[in-house]
Write a protein that holds these residues in place. Structure first.
Motif, mmCIF file in Angstrom:
data_model
loop_
_atom_site.group_PDB
_atom_site.id
_atom_site.type_symbol
_atom_site.label_atom_id
_atom_site.label_comp_id
_atom_site.label_asym_id
_atom_site.label_seq_id
_atom_site.Cartn_x
_atom_site.Cartn_y
_atom_site.Cartn_z
ATOM 1 N N VAL A 158 -1.007 5.046 4.694
ATOM 2 C CA VAL A 158 -1.810 3.819 4.697
ATOM 3 C C VAL A 158 -1.504 2.936 3.500
ATOM 4 O O VAL A 158 -2.145 1.889 3.332
ATOM 5 C CB VAL A 158 -3.311 4.167 4.726
ATOM 6 N N ASP A 159 -0.553 3.341 2.657
ATOM 7 C CA ASP A 159 -0.188 2.510 1.507
ATOM 8 C C ASP A 159 0.523 1.249 1.995
ATOM 9 O O ASP A 159 1.252 1.270 2.988
ATOM 10 C CB ASP A 159 0.708 3.305 0.561
ATOM 11 N N ARG A 160 0.343 0.149 1.295
ATOM 12 C CA ARG A 160 0.956 -1.110 1.720
ATOM 13 C C ARG A 160 2.465 -1.093 1.510
ATOM 14 O O ARG A 160 3.178 -1.893 2.127
ATOM 15 C CB ARG A 160 0.344 -2.282 0.957
ATOM 16 N N ASP A 161 2.965 -0.202 0.659
ATOM 17 C CA ASP A 161 4.410 -0.098 0.424
ATOM 18 C C ASP A 161 4.767 1.375 0.267
ATOM 19 O O ASP A 161 4.901 1.867 -0.858
ATOM 20 C CB ASP A 161 4.797 -0.885 -0.830
ATOM 21 N N PRO A 162 4.927 2.120 1.374
ATOM 22 C CA PRO A 162 5.271 3.550 1.247
ATOM 23 C C PRO A 162 6.601 3.771 0.545
ATOM 24 O O PRO A 162 6.752 4.739 -0.208
ATOM 25 C CB PRO A 162 5.314 4.022 2.708
#
Length: 370
Positions: A158-162
């Motif tokens: 769910v991170d905006r930038d995995p």
């Protein structure tokens, strides 16, 4: 932590339409922006989104293409249909109604992880090699970062930038000072065969780790200054100073690398010289799961040992106070022990008669019971 607002971009399908309307190939777009052809392909498919200076250059290029190319609303209806059909490769069946394709099935966590690994791992290994100068350590850093990502996948997913999340963990592990105490990393690896690559790698490794990381993120990966500062956990002025000092140090040793574009090209060539390959995604997931099981069992065993030691201490501890045994004291006034001297002749004769007489005496009388 502040970030500059991102430059707006058209949808992925519109990006591809603008490129094809301008009679440009993905390789030409990649050359204009300064990235690889695979990166442009992923931008047009929607798998990834450009960031930093690459995003600004890409948006500027698309804006220029949109000004020179009419949109679908400006085209006649028949021309718009024909153009859409040519782009999709369905010109022969444009008049026939097409069935609505079913929505794609959602990816499982393992499939999403494998897709992220396949897209990011090769580039991260090359970046870690520029940070450390060691191929084995670069592969180990990337694999360890993805193992941590798999252990914390609900958070990473769910991170905006995995990709940035994994990159940060890989950089931290690669630049850890504890690797110098490991036997396998005490001696340096063979340098690159080309003298120019060897000189560039030597100059990079002479920079402080923070300067090296800032230079790689800004000039190598292409992040903006604010994003570089956020990933290195520094303020924007501090990141700018690190970048300027790193460029000055490199230019002092290699004057031909004073231009950022030439430095980026040379770093890309240096990272591509060695055979840098990462393990397969299932192997990384399996090793991460096994390491998680190992440390879980170790934590349980350690907890059980502490509980057992505490129980043994409670059971064997004294229940009341026992005063310590006092130390011995010297007593005065005790008469000395008298030592028996030698026997006289009469005393020796009497002793001998007593010893012989006792063996031949009368029998012992036993009382009778009534």
């Amino acid at each position: 932590m502040t970030q500059t607002p991102a430059t707006p971009l058209p949808p992925p399908k519109e990006r591809r339409r603008l490129r094809e309307a301008g009679s440009l190939t993905q390789a030409q777009i990649a050359t204009e922006v300064g990235v690889s052809r695979e990166t442009v392909r992923s931008w047009e498919s929607g798998r990834t989104t450009p960031r930093g200076r690459k995003r600004e250059a890409y948006a500027k290029l698309l804006t220029s293409l949109s000004e020179d190319t009419p949109t679908e609303e400006q085209l006649p209806a028949e021309e718009a249909v024909e153009e859409t059909a040519e782009i999709a490769g369905l010109a022969a069946t444009v008049t026939e109604p097409q069935p609505t394709p079913p929505p794609p099935a959602p990816l499982t966590p393992a499939q999403a992880f494998d897709a992220l690994y396949a897209f990011c791992a090769p580039a991260l290994v090359r970046q870690a090699y520029l940070l450390t100068g060691r191929r084995e350590l670069a592969r180990e850093s990337v694999e360890r970062a993805f193992q941590v990502a798999w252990q914390r996948w609900p958070e990473v997913a769910v991170d905006r930038d995995p990709a940035g999340w994994v990159r940060s963990v890989a950089y931290e592990y690669a630049l850890s000072p504890w690797h110098r105490f490991r036997p396998r990393y005490r001696h340096p690896e063979p340098p690159p065969p080309a003298p120019a690559d060897r000189a560039l790698l030597t100059a990079l490794l002479k920079l402080p780790p923070s300067y090296r990381r800032t230079l790689l993120l800004y000039d190598g990966v292409g992040l903006g200054l604010a994003e570089t500062a956020a990933e290195t956990e520094a303020s924007t002025p501090a990141a700018a100073n690190r970048l300027l000092h790193a460029r000055e140090a490199l230019a002092a040793q290699l004057p031909e690398l004073s231009e950022p574009t030439e430095l980026q090209r040379r770093m890309t060539e240096l990272a591509s010289t060695g055979r840098l390959h990462a393990a397969k995604p299932p192997v990384v997931r399996f090793v991460g799961e096994r390491r998680t099981v190992f440390w879980t069992r170790a934590a349980i065993a350690f907890t059980v040992a502490i509980i057992g030691a505490t129980t043994l201490t409670v059971r064997t501890a004294p229940t009341h106070y026992e005063p310590p045994v006092p130390l011995g004291q010297r007593v005065e006034g005790v008469p000395a022990r008298v030592v028996q001297g030698a026997l006289s002749a009469a005393e020796v004769e009497l002793r001998d008669r007593l010893r012989t007489g006792m063996t031949s005496g009368p029998e012992r009388l036993a009382p009778l019971s009534r």
